[in-house]
Design an enzyme around this catalytic site. Structure first.
Site, PDB file in Angstrom:
ATOM      1  N   ASP A 501       0.856  -1.189   0.000  1.00 57.14           N
ATOM      2  CA  ASP A 501       0.000   0.000   0.000  1.00 57.14           C
ATOM      3  C   ASP A 501       0.896   1.243   0.000  1.00 57.14           C
ATOM      4  OD1 ASP A 501      -2.308   1.483   0.071  1.00 57.14           O
ATOM      5  OD2 ASP A 501      -2.737   1.128   2.187  1.00 57.14           O
ATOM      6  N   GLU A 504       2.641   4.776  -4.251  1.00 60.24           N
ATOM      7  CA  GLU A 504       2.645   5.640  -5.443  1.00 60.24           C
ATOM      8  C   GLU A 504       3.995   6.326  -5.717  1.00 60.24           C
ATOM      9  OE1 GLU A 504      -1.039   4.438  -4.188  1.00 60.24           O
ATOM     10  OE2 GLU A 504       0.264   5.741  -3.016  1.00 60.24           O
ATOM     11  N   ASP A 577      -9.081   4.004  -2.135  1.00 61.41           N
ATOM     12  CA  ASP A 577      -9.899   4.529  -1.039  1.00 61.41           C
ATOM     13  C   ASP A 577     -11.235   5.057  -1.541  1.00 61.41           C
ATOM     14  OD1 ASP A 577      -7.752   3.885   0.500  1.00 61.41           O
ATOM     15  OD2 ASP A 577      -6.999   5.928   0.668  1.00 61.41           O
TER      16      ASP A 577
END
Length: 904
Positions: A501, A504, A577
């Protein structure tokens, strides 16, 4: 999982009155390319050189005297690669590594025609041609003498050459073709309080492609938008720049967590793909229009005719132009061509196709055991329970909180005894803590990204001050992979799997909440060059780590939030999300379809929405929809109310149990579809146009989808719905409602009554479908169940289908050919079971217990079962005249044995 305390960004400004994320107009290279002149490059045709890999030409831009090198390579799988680089760069420009899986096999080009105006080259026995025009430069790709694609058709080719920073000044301004008057904006760029210093000045590239005859284009995940790409003249361009965007806006073209720079264009007789291999900040403009001519065999014979056309304009901040055109001709061929370039979907372990239960965060070991027991108590199957960041010791990954998870290996053994798995999170940021051995190893091994001054880069994330692993470096990936070894990762076992997670990467105090573009990776490459590859590389390293942990014998499972082209080789992806609202449920369908057609086949969305609390109806509808999608996980943020399926009353529990149970029954089919994805590139989840390429009414449909070629699903995504409209494609098709067995002709839109207990699913005429018969607690029990086969004949009375079988967890299917494919063919009222391949070695005792034949036009007088080497046996059966359905039970036929069932 993003920082929930942050505002919903990109629409809500921060305290300074500025938005957190850039729009296209905020980006200097985008403005330069869009506002600058169309540059009239010339192809210097007399510089043509034919090589084993294709052809090379020099390009010249007269105003700046910029020289570029054009390479065109036709490949054996009907793919054309267009590569443009500087003729003599002051340093090498970044070329995206590791995404294309092998050396492309190129075809030999030959000159067909040559003049002062153009050169025509052909390959594949003249079936395909490339025409390079001198001035203005453009490159046409022809199939069967018809122009399909024109590269640089509107003279948007843009290439800012690298500059020597010691010679900043006029030279730098010339490199940007005079589109900016301020040198400062060329060599550094300010957004909010952040300053981005460009080591070699402006370096952006861009070009346009015209797709002739096409008015429907798809792809470019990830965006919370419809399946068909919209015309961007009415707003922002599509942005491909991986960002941590909490509770992302809907119908937005701004960047999200992952990027795949692939566009697919489809019309009734042709599907094309355009893959723009560039990992830097990229914008894509899409314009739909009509062109004024249709290309014929030679330019002088062009006849004027208006036809649809789509122009796709790519603009990237750096790198070079590496564009691959996939020529199809059909959807299946394009999917395979793309998979041959970037890799096929990894065959997932069977358990990962079951249901996953996750929350940020389960409190402690007792909480995990209680949730696990709750599934058994309520007779709901599931396979995996997940732990978020709170399970660690102070957000130090590869550790456990000693107070709440004092015996993690014991917890895993408890789950493994019930044949279930544990997934834990592992993010790319490492807490700055000199007393922590992992931090010291990474620091001393040179495994961290550096800032532009050569110091280890530090940013803020969950642990506070953090440094970020440089996964672009092979040595760092190898070191990180070793961290998953059972000897290194204390408290882990072989039944623990991983969730990447925040990769990015997310940096709470960074520009656009990510890493500065002028941070420096191994080899001196700026982060701007490879930003969109960051999560891809962590995913790769994690997969390698889990495979190495098993000695190379076991398939890994890894979920990642950030991704790039090729991420399908390593595991699964989810849409990040999302919010507990009907709008987010609805948009999850086109989001997953967009991922699927771009090669990311193992994808899903958080069931129920990550943030906010769903009402019971929304939760039920989300479970029903997600049970029909590839990756199936319930997940919610810590601020939300607990959401285990039994907490909303008995009626909700019953409906969720039904949805999950039906998913498990369908897993033999899902597993077969993933084997197809692994070998052929066909995604399990498919837009209607993939299966019905000539059905124009289906091209824009994105609220319903095909699961493989056999099932059509239309999840209910609106509140209090009593009726849904379902398009049943194909005027020559028949469809069978899987709940009622009622038969419907295709080529119509059906108004279907629904209750909260139903979701429309239809089996396509001409298909044979295998389901598991019975109830299980997890997928490990699934392989012990008998099979139920449903035959849905087409109007000609024919049907076929396939079943893939292996052990569900190892690489023996690959290394020892330990698998079996069985084909079921129905013709002349006879079902035949035979091997679909040769040399397969897998053995199992799975039996076919029940056969159902839909739409049988007459009641048979008898049903005869013939097994090779045995006497014919008469089987008992039932025939329901109201829906023309035949059911044969108690068959006990081994699925690996050849047999036939005849309806006499």
């Amino acid at each position: 999982m993003a920082e929930v305390s942050q505002p919903i960004v990109s629409v809500i400004p921060d305290d300074e009155g500025k938005e957190k994320f850039k729009k296209s107009g905020d980006v200097a290279f985008y403005r330069r390319q869009m506002e600058g002149p169309n540059l009239q490059h010339r192809a210097l045709l007399d510089t043509l050189v034919l090589t084993e890999r294709g052809a090379r030409f020099e390009l010249l831009e007269p105003d700046t005297q910029t020289k570029l090198l054009l390479s065109v390579s036709p490949c054996k799988n009907d793919t054309v690669r267009i590569l443009i680089d500087e003729m003599e760069p002051i340093k090498a420009r970044y070329r995206v590594p590791d995404v294309i899986t092998g050396e492309l096999q190129c075809e030999q080009l030959r000159v067909e025609r040559r003049s002062k105006l153009c050169v025509s080259l052909s390959w594949s026995s003249g079936r395909h041609q490339i025409c390079v025009w001198h001035f203005p430069f453009r490159l046409e790709i022809l199939c069967e003498d018809k122009v399909m694609v024109t590269f640089n058709s509107r003279s948007k080719l843009w290439f800012e050459t690298l500059q020597d920073p010691t010679r900043r000044g006029c030279e730098g301004r010339a490199s940007s073709h005079g589109s900016e008057s301020q040198e400062d904006t060329l060599w550094k760029e300010t957004f909010r309080q952040f300053v981005d210093v460009k080591a070699n000045g402006p370096s952006s590239v861009g070009s346009d492609l015209s797709l002739h005859g096409f008015s429907h284009v798809f792809g470019l995940p990830e965006h919370a938008d419809g399946l068909q790409l919209r015309d961007t003249r009415d707003g922002d361009a599509y942005r491909l720049f991986n960002l941590d965007v909490f509770a992302y806006d809907l119908q937005s073209r701004l960047g999200l967590y992952g990027s795949v720079p692939l566009v697919l264009a489809h019309k009734q007789d042709r599907t094309l793909g355009v893959f723009w291999l560039n990992a830097s900040d990229t914008f894509v403009n899409v314009h739909y229009s009509s062109s004024d001519h249709q290309a014929g065999e030679i330019p002088s014979l062009r006849r004027r005719r208006r036809e649809p056309q789509t122009d796709v304009h790519w603009l990237s901040e750096s790198g070079l132009i590496d564009c691959l055109v996939l020529l199809g001709p059909g959807p299946q061929q394009v999917f395979k061509q793309y998979a041959q370039l970037t890799g096929f979907q990894a065959l997932p372990p069977l358990f990962s196709l079951g249901y996953h239960q996750c929350r940020w965060n389960y409190n402690d070991e007792a909480d995990v055991r209680a949730v696990d027991a709750g599934f058994d108590h309520h007779d709901i199957p599931y396979d995996v329970i997940w732990l978020d960041i709170e399970h660690t010791d102070g957000k130090r990954y590869f550790t456990w909180d000693p107070a709440t998870f004092p015996n993690p290996s014991g917890l895993q053994r408890h789950l493994e005894d019930k044949k279930r798995k544990l997934v834990v999170i592992s993010d790319p940021h490492i807490k700055v803590d000199p007393d922590w051995s992992m931090y010291r190893e990474a620091r001393d091994g040179g495994h961290f990204v550096k800032n532009r001054d050569g110091e280890i880069y530090r940013g803020s994330c969950w642990p506070g001050e953090s440094s970020y692993l440089d996964f672009s470096r092979a040595d760092t990936r190898a070191w990180y992979s070793r961290c998953f070894g059972l000897d290194k990762y204390k408290g882990s076992t072989s039944s623990l799997f991983v969730w990447n997670d925040m990769n990015e990467p997310s940096v709470f105090d960074g520009p656009e909440q990510t890493m500065p573009k002028d941070a420096v990776h191994y080899g001196g490459w700026e982060h701007r060059e490879l930003h969109n590859l960051y999560g891809f590389y962590q995913h790769m390293a994690t997969a390698d780590g889990l495979i190495t942990r098993s000695g190379g014998s076991e398939r890994p499972f890894i979920l990642t939030r950030s991704f790039f082209a090729g991420s399908q080789r390593f595991g699964a992806v989810w849409t990040g999300d999302n919010v507990a609202s009907w709008e987010y449920l609805k948009v999850s369908v086109p989001m997953l379809l967009s991922l699927s057609v771009a090669g990311i086949a193992f994808c899903g969305a958080d069931v129920g929405g990550f943030v906010q609390d769903p009402d019971p109806e929304l939760l039920v509808r989300w479970y029903q929809a997600a049970a029909l999608q590839p990756f199936f996980r319930g997940h919610s943020a810590k601020e939300t109310k607990r959401r285990e399926p039994w907490l909303f009353g008995q009626e909700v529990t019953d409906r969720i149990r039904t949805a999950i149970t039906q998913r498990y029954c369908l897993l033999p089919y899902w597993y077969t579809l993933f084997h197809q994805a692994h070998t052929c590139g066909l995604p399990p989840l498919r837009p209607l146009w993939v299966e019905f390429p000539a059905e124009q009414s289906a091209f824009s449909v994105d609220h319903q989808f095909m699961i493989g070629g056999a099932l059509l699903a239309c999840p209910v995504t609106e509140a209090q719905v009593k009726e849904v409209k379902v398009l049943l494609p194909g005027s020559n098709e028949v469809w069978y409602d899987v709940h009622s067995a009622e038969e419907f002709k295709g080529g119509r839109t059906l108004a279907l009554p629904v209750t909260l207990d139903t979701v429309p699913v239809f089996q396509r005429g001409g298909s044979v479908l295998c389901r598991a018969a019975g109830r299980v607690s997890c997928t490990a029990d699934l392989q012990l169940l008998p099979l139920s086969i449903t035959v849905a004949p087409n109007p000609q009375g024919l049907a076929d289908g396939e079943l893939y079988l292996d052990d569900g967890h190892s690489f023996r299917f690959r290394d020892r050919k330990s698998f079996s494919r069985r084909r079921f063919s129905f013709l002349s009222d006879r079902l035949i079971c035979r091997a679909a391949g040769e040399g397969e070695t897998f053995e199992c005792d799975t039996v076919v217990q029940t056969l159902t034949v839909l739409g049988l036009k007459r009641k048979p007088s008898s049903v005869i079962v013939h097994v090779n080497g045995a006497e014919d046996v008469s089987a008992a059966f039932e025939f329901l005249e109201s829906c023309s359905t035949l059911t044969v039970k108690d068959l006990e036929l081994r699925v690996l044995t050849d047999w036939e069932i005849q309806m006499c």
